[in-house]
Scaffold this motif. Structure first.
Motif, PDB file in Angstrom:
ATOM      1  N   THR A 135       0.843  -1.204   0.000  1.00  0.00           N
ATOM      2  CA  THR A 135       0.000   0.000   0.000  1.00  0.00           C
ATOM      3  C   THR A 135       0.874   1.248   0.000  1.00  0.00           C
ATOM      4  OG1 THR A 135      -1.740  -1.177   1.144  1.00  0.00           O
ATOM      5  CG2 THR A 135      -1.871   1.198   1.218  1.00  0.00           C
ATOM      6  N   LYS A 136       1.952   1.217   0.812  1.00  0.00           N
ATOM      7  CA  LYS A 136       2.834   2.391   0.884  1.00  0.00           C
ATOM      8  C   LYS A 136       3.519   2.655  -0.446  1.00  0.00           C
ATOM      9  CE  LYS A 136       4.305   3.193   5.589  1.00  0.00           C
ATOM     10  NZ  LYS A 136       5.397   2.866   6.506  1.00  0.00           N
ATOM     11  N   LYS A 137       3.869   1.549  -1.141  1.00  0.00           N
ATOM     12  CA  LYS A 137       4.512   1.714  -2.450  1.00  0.00           C
ATOM     13  C   LYS A 137       3.520   2.279  -3.467  1.00  0.00           C
ATOM     14  CE  LYS A 137       6.116  -2.402  -3.444  1.00  0.00           C
ATOM     15  NZ  LYS A 137       6.766  -3.636  -3.779  1.00  0.00           N
ATOM     16  N   GLY A 138       2.228   2.218  -3.113  1.00  0.00           N
ATOM     17  CA  GLY A 138       1.205   2.737  -4.024  1.00  0.00           C
ATOM     18  C   GLY A 138       0.768   1.723  -5.065  1.00  0.00           C
ATOM     19  N   VAL A 139       1.137   0.449  -4.871  1.00  0.00           N
ATOM     20  CA  VAL A 139       0.713  -0.566  -5.841  1.00  0.00           C
ATOM     21  C   VAL A 139      -0.812  -0.674  -5.825  1.00  0.00           C
ATOM     22  CG1 VAL A 139       0.852  -2.991  -6.536  1.00  0.00           C
ATOM     23  CG2 VAL A 139       2.865  -1.856  -5.603  1.00  0.00           C
ATOM     24  N   LYS A 140      -1.374  -0.892  -4.641  1.00  0.00           N
ATOM     25  CA  LYS A 140      -2.827  -0.849  -4.496  1.00  0.00           C
ATOM     26  C   LYS A 140      -3.203  -0.538  -3.064  1.00  0.00           C
ATOM     27  CE  LYS A 140      -3.077  -5.040  -6.847  1.00  0.00           C
ATOM     28  NZ  LYS A 140      -3.535  -6.364  -7.223  1.00  0.00           N
ATOM     29  N   THR A 141      -4.378   0.026  -2.914  1.00  0.00           N
ATOM     30  CA  THR A 141      -4.868   0.367  -1.585  1.00  0.00           C
ATOM     31  C   THR A 141      -5.434  -0.883  -0.935  1.00  0.00           C
ATOM     32  OG1 THR A 141      -5.457   2.532  -2.420  1.00  0.00           O
ATOM     33  CG2 THR A 141      -6.461   1.890  -0.351  1.00  0.00           C
ATOM     34  N   GLN A 142      -4.655  -1.509  -0.064  1.00  0.00           N
ATOM     35  CA  GLN A 142      -5.191  -2.687   0.632  1.00  0.00           C
ATOM     36  C   GLN A 142      -6.245  -2.204   1.610  1.00  0.00           C
ATOM     37  OE1 GLN A 142      -3.651  -6.109   1.013  1.00  0.00           O
ATOM     38  NE2 GLN A 142      -2.065  -5.917  -0.510  1.00  0.00           N
ATOM     39  N   HIS A 143      -7.282  -3.012   1.795  1.00  0.00           N
ATOM     40  CA  HIS A 143      -8.421  -2.533   2.563  1.00  0.00           C
ATOM     41  C   HIS A 143      -8.093  -2.258   4.024  1.00  0.00           C
ATOM     42  CE1 HIS A 143      -8.484  -6.532   4.259  1.00  0.00           C
ATOM     43  NE2 HIS A 143      -9.416  -6.130   5.078  1.00  0.00           N
ATOM     44  N   ASN A 144      -6.993  -2.863   4.526  1.00  0.00           N
ATOM     45  CA  ASN A 144      -6.750  -2.821   5.966  1.00  0.00           C
ATOM     46  C   ASN A 144      -5.556  -1.964   6.353  1.00  0.00           C
ATOM     47  OD1 ASN A 144      -4.950  -4.462   4.728  1.00  0.00           O
ATOM     48  ND2 ASN A 144      -5.223  -6.215   6.066  1.00  0.00           N
ATOM     49  N   VAL A 145      -5.151  -1.046   5.504  1.00  0.00           N
ATOM     50  CA  VAL A 145      -4.019  -0.171   5.843  1.00  0.00           C
ATOM     51  C   VAL A 145      -4.551   1.256   5.908  1.00  0.00           C
ATOM     52  CG1 VAL A 145      -1.724   0.613   5.143  1.00  0.00           C
ATOM     53  CG2 VAL A 145      -2.408  -1.750   4.719  1.00  0.00           C
ATOM     54  N   LEU A 146      -4.497   1.853   7.088  1.00  0.00           N
ATOM     55  CA  LEU A 146      -5.110   3.170   7.271  1.00  0.00           C
ATOM     56  C   LEU A 146      -4.108   4.167   7.851  1.00  0.00           C
ATOM     57  CD1 LEU A 146      -8.349   1.860   8.981  1.00  0.00           C
ATOM     58  CD2 LEU A 146      -8.241   2.714   6.676  1.00  0.00           C
TER      59      LEU A 146
END
Ligand code: XMP
Length: 311
Positions: A135-146
């Motif tokens: 998610t941090k790399k911006g590959v995809k927004t994982q649902h559980n990273v806020l």
């Protein structure tokens, strides 16, 4: 890693954080959320509510199976039927990131309601290191990273998130699952993403389109149950392709992709070398059980350049 030591440390950590308050944990039946639920249950007992969101995006018979496994561990599961809420949030959305964000927003606002109802101040969640890295790399927004991407959880949703597994990758989570005495089927369970079948339906997510991918997924899982792999599933594309009926009439039908991958920790993956006979059985069964399908494809791409999921 010393899995037993990890369990002791995390149980103590959860106890210390939650104190005399209540907590809630969502489990999808996957190894990450099951491990989190069991650690939470050991730390908090009845002060932890274990919930399953029946969001309409799960696989065939999933709520019943999760209930059974937890019952075997002496943990009571509350199932919330929130299908309408999720389908309403996803209606009309076709962009993968928009869909992921709509899923995430609905997921956490549903939890805000459950936390209010149960009086929970904490949400335990099974986020692992790979989810955060991707998610941090911006590959995809994982649902559980806020929080890691700057979302103020307390202000927005009214609870505090605790993530006991956030330093671990999948192989270590499985070691912890073993140390906790979870059944083999959970320890070795193939990952299933939080947003469920929504990210395996390209284009708009509707109950009908989810039903197609659910049935195709059931076929892929049945036919690969004894095949060693990291994940095995089906994807419904948004295009349609020309087919022909037995009577020789033209028919525009759905296209299903079968994806089976080998991987250690989901950061890299290779397409699995499934026997041709297995592929043929999958193709035939999908067409028989999902009559709208005219084409069944097998994905040969690794990660990179592809990702494991399609959205
Ligand atoms: P990708 O598609 O990024 O997936 O190669 C890597 C691994 O993560 C799973 N995945 C998710 N898991 N929430 C999850 O809990 C998500 O939003 C999510 N997106 C992908 C995917 O199934 C694979 O194992």
């Amino acid at each position: 890693m010393d899995a037993k030591k990890f369990v002791d440390e995390k149980v103590a950590w959860i106890k210390g954080k939650v104190g005399e308050e209540k907590a809630v944990v969502a489990t999808s039946g996957g190894v990450d959320s099951m491990v989190t639920a069991v650690l939470g249950h050991r730390a908090l007992g009845e002060r932890l509510s274990v919930v399953f969101l029946d969001d309409g995006l799960m696989r065939k018979n999933e709520p019943e199976q999760v209930k059974k496994v937890l019952a075997g561990l002496g943990i009571k599961l509350r199932i919330y039927d929130v299908k309408d809420r999720f389908f309403a949030a996803l209606k009309g959305k076709t962009d993968p990131e928009e869909k992921r964000k709509a899923f995430r927003e609905t997921f956490y606002s549903t939890f805000a309601d459950i936390a209010r109802e149960t009086g929970a101040k904490y949400l335990l969640q099974g986020t692992i290191a790979a989810d955060i890295v991707e998610t941090k790399k911006g590959v995809k927004t994982q649902h559980n990273v806020l929080e890691q991407i700057g979302i103020p959880v307390m202000e927005r949703y009214g609870f505090i998130v605790l993530e006991p597994l956030k330093e671990l990758f999948k192989p270590q989570v499985r070691e912890v699952a073993k140390a906790l005495g979870l059944p083999q089927e959970v320890v070795n369970r193939r990952p299933f993403p939080g947003p469920g079948l929504a990210i395996r339906v390209i284009g708009e997510v509707t109950p009908d389109r989810v039903a197609i991918v659910r049935e195709a997924t059931a076929v892929v899982e049945e036919e690969t149950k004894d095949f060693q792999c990291f994940q095995a599933f089906a994807v419904l594309l948004s295009d349609r392709a020309t087919g022909v009926t037995n009577k020789g009439e033209r028919k525009y039908g759905d296209i299903i992709v079968v994806r089976v991958v080998q991987s250690e920790d989901a950061m890299k993956a290779q397409a699995a070398e499934l026997p041709w006979k297995t592929l043929q059985r999958i193709e035939k069964k999908i067409r028989e059980r999902v009559p709208s399908v005219t084409h069944v494809l097998y994905d040969l791409t690794g990660k990179p350049p592809a990702t494991i999921e399609y959205e």
